[in-house]
Design an enzyme around this catalytic site. Structure first.
Site, PDB file in Angstrom:
ATOM      1  N   SER A 229      67.993  41.243  93.091  1.00 26.13           N
ATOM      2  CA  SER A 229      67.675  41.726  93.933  1.00 26.13           C
ATOM      3  C   SER A 229      66.217  42.071  94.875  1.00 26.13           C
ATOM      4  CB  SER A 229      67.188  43.532  93.427  1.00 26.13           C
ATOM      5  OG  SER A 229      67.267  44.388  94.341  1.00 26.13           O
TER       6      SER A 229
ATOM      7  N   HIS B  37      71.685  40.141  95.923  1.00 27.48           N
ATOM      8  CA  HIS B  37      71.941  40.929  96.260  1.00 27.48           C
ATOM      9  C   HIS B  37      70.334  42.016  96.603  1.00 27.48           C
ATOM     10  CE1 HIS B  37      73.322  44.842  94.241  1.00 27.48           C
ATOM     11  NE2 HIS B  37      71.997  45.075  94.094  1.00 27.48           N
TER      12      HIS B  37
ATOM     13  N   ASP C 128      69.807  45.624  99.056  1.00 26.96           N
ATOM     14  CA  ASP C 128      70.286  46.907  98.444  1.00 26.96           C
ATOM     15  C   ASP C 128      69.507  47.791  99.348  1.00 26.96           C
ATOM     16  OD1 ASP C 128      70.251  47.275  95.660  1.00 26.96           O
ATOM     17  OD2 ASP C 128      69.088  45.794  95.555  1.00 26.96           O
TER      18      ASP C 128
ATOM     19  N   MET D  70      69.775  51.491 101.601  1.00 21.40           N
ATOM     20  CA  MET D  70      69.259  52.652 101.371  1.00 21.40           C
ATOM     21  C   MET D  70      69.054  53.305 103.162  1.00 21.40           C
ATOM     22  SD  MET D  70      66.970  52.336  97.904  1.00 21.40           S
ATOM     23  CE  MET D  70      67.228  51.437  96.925  1.00 21.40           C
TER      24      MET D  70
ATOM     25  N   HIS E  77      75.167  45.824  98.606  1.00 22.90           N
ATOM     26  CA  HIS E  77      75.156  47.229  98.529  1.00 22.90           C
ATOM     27  C   HIS E  77      74.634  47.829  99.066  1.00 22.90           C
ATOM     28  CE1 HIS E  77      73.702  50.053  94.395  1.00 22.90           C
ATOM     29  NE2 HIS E  77      74.004  50.308  94.486  1.00 22.90           N
TER      30      HIS E  77
ATOM     31  N   MET F 212      73.701  51.679 100.002  1.00 22.81           N
ATOM     32  CA  MET F 212      73.623  53.170  99.246  1.00 22.81           C
ATOM     33  C   MET F 212      73.671  53.577 100.376  1.00 22.81           C
ATOM     34  SD  MET F 212      71.248  51.573  96.032  1.00 22.81           S
ATOM     35  CE  MET F 212      70.822  50.200  97.585  1.00 22.81           C
TER      36      MET F 212
ATOM     37  N   MET G  77      76.851  50.894  88.400  1.00 22.40           N
ATOM     38  CA  MET G  77      75.065  51.639  88.152  1.00 22.40           C
ATOM     39  C   MET G  77      74.930  51.801  86.780  1.00 22.40           C
ATOM     40  SD  MET G  77      73.936  50.792  91.740  1.00 22.40           S
ATOM     41  CE  MET G  77      72.504  51.583  90.781  1.00 22.40           C
TER      42      MET G  77
ATOM     43  N   ASP H 276      74.573  47.081  87.722  1.00 21.66           N
ATOM     44  CA  ASP H 276      72.530  47.109  88.617  1.00 21.66           C
ATOM     45  C   ASP H 276      71.580  48.111  87.724  1.00 21.66           C
ATOM     46  OD1 ASP H 276      71.292  46.879  90.601  1.00 21.66           O
ATOM     47  OD2 ASP H 276      72.090  47.506  92.340  1.00 21.66           O
TER      48      ASP H 276
END
Ligand code: DX5
Ligand code: ZN
Length: 215
Positions: free
Chosen positions: A6, A31, A33, A35, A64, A66, A135, A173
Site C-alpha cells: 500500500s 494498493h 488508498d 480517503m 481501494h 474509502m 479490512m 488489508d
C-alpha cells in the site's frame, strides 16, 4: 501468496524513487488508498496524485476507495487503467448495479467489508465480484494493529466462495506482517495488502519476498 503493498506508507516526496524499486520487486499489485474525510476520518490523496503514480507504476493497480458514493468516480478510476476497483459495501446502496458498471468500464469489481460488517451480507453478490477485501483494521489509517477476528471471517468467506462457485479472491488489508500474514495464509487468504510493513522497512523488497513465500 499475492502481495499488494500500500502506497499510503511510502515517501510521497520521492515517488519516482519509490516506484523505481517497486517496479523491480516481486509485488503483484500496487494498493492505492483513497480517503475522503467523510467515509473515514482521514484524507489521503486524489486523482492528480493517482494519475502521477499510475504513470510511474508498471504493476496492476488495486484502487481501494474509502469514500462515499464511489459510483461517481468509475470513469476516473477506469481512466487510471486500474485493475481492481475496490468499493466499500457500507458506502453503496445499489451494490449489484455499481458492480456491473465497474465491469462495463473494463475493471475487475471488488467489494470491501469493514471489520464490523458480516460476511453473510455478501450472499447475493459474491458471484458478481472478482475480489472481496476484508479490512483487518478500521479503515482510515496505516500502522494499526491487526484485528484477530478477521481470521474467522476469512474462513467463513472461503466457505461462501466455495459454496457459491464464485471466482472471487480474498484480500486482507491492515496490520499485515510476517506473523499475521502466516495466520492469514493458513485461514485461506489469497492477497495480502501491506503498508508500513513494506514501505516503512529499510529493505522493502525483502519484506515483499517474505510475504510472497507464505502459504
Ligand atoms: C487503511 C488502508 C490500508 C493501509 C494499511 O485504511 O486501507 O491499506 O495502508 O496499512 P498497514 O499495512 O500499515 O496496516
Ligand atoms: Zn487499503
Amino acid at each position: 501468496m499475492l502481495v499488494a503493498p500500500s502506497l499510503l506508507a511510502a515517501d510521497f516526496g520521492n515517488l519516482e524513487r519509490e516506484m523505481a524499486w517497486f517496479n523491480e520487486s516481486r509485488a503483484d499489485y500496487l494498493h492505492l488508498d483513497v480517503m475522503d474525510g467523510v467515509f473515514v476520518p482521514n484524507i489521503s490523496f486524489g486523482f492528480p496524485v493517482l494519475k502521477h503514480v499510475a504513470r510511474l507504476c508498471r504493476k496492476p493497480l488495486d484502487v481501494h476507495l474509502m469514500i462515499v458514493e464511489p459510483q461517481k468516480f468509475i470513469r476516473e478510476v477506469a481512466d487510471l487503467g486500474a485493475h481492481y476497483m475496490n468499493i466499500h459495501y457500507e458506502a453503496v446502496t445499489h451494490h449489484h448495479r455499481v458492480i456491473q458498471q465497474i465491469r462495463e468500464a473494463g475493471m475487475h469489481p471488488a467489494i470491501t467489508l469493514c471489520p464490523s460488517t458480516p460476511v453473510s451480507l455478501l450472499h447475493d453478490i459474491i458471484a458478481e465480484v472478482d475480489m472481496v477485501l476484508l479490512m483487518s483494521v478500521n479503515p482510515g489509517f496505516g500502522g494499526q494493529k491487526f484485528i484477530p477476528q478477521t481470521l474467522r471471517k476469512v474462513q467463513e468467506l472461503r466457505q461462501l466462495i466455495r459454496e457459491s462457485g464464485s471466482r472471487a479472491v480474498i484480500e486482507i488489508d491492515g496490520g499485515v506482517n510476517h506473523e499475521t500474514g502466516q495466520q492469514l495464509a493458513e485461514a485461506g487468504a489469497d492477497v495480502l495488502v501491506a503498508g508500513s510493513y513494506v514501505f516503512g522497512a529499510e529493505h522493502p523488497t525483502e519484506r515483499i519476498d517474505v510475504l510472497k513465500a507464505l502459504s
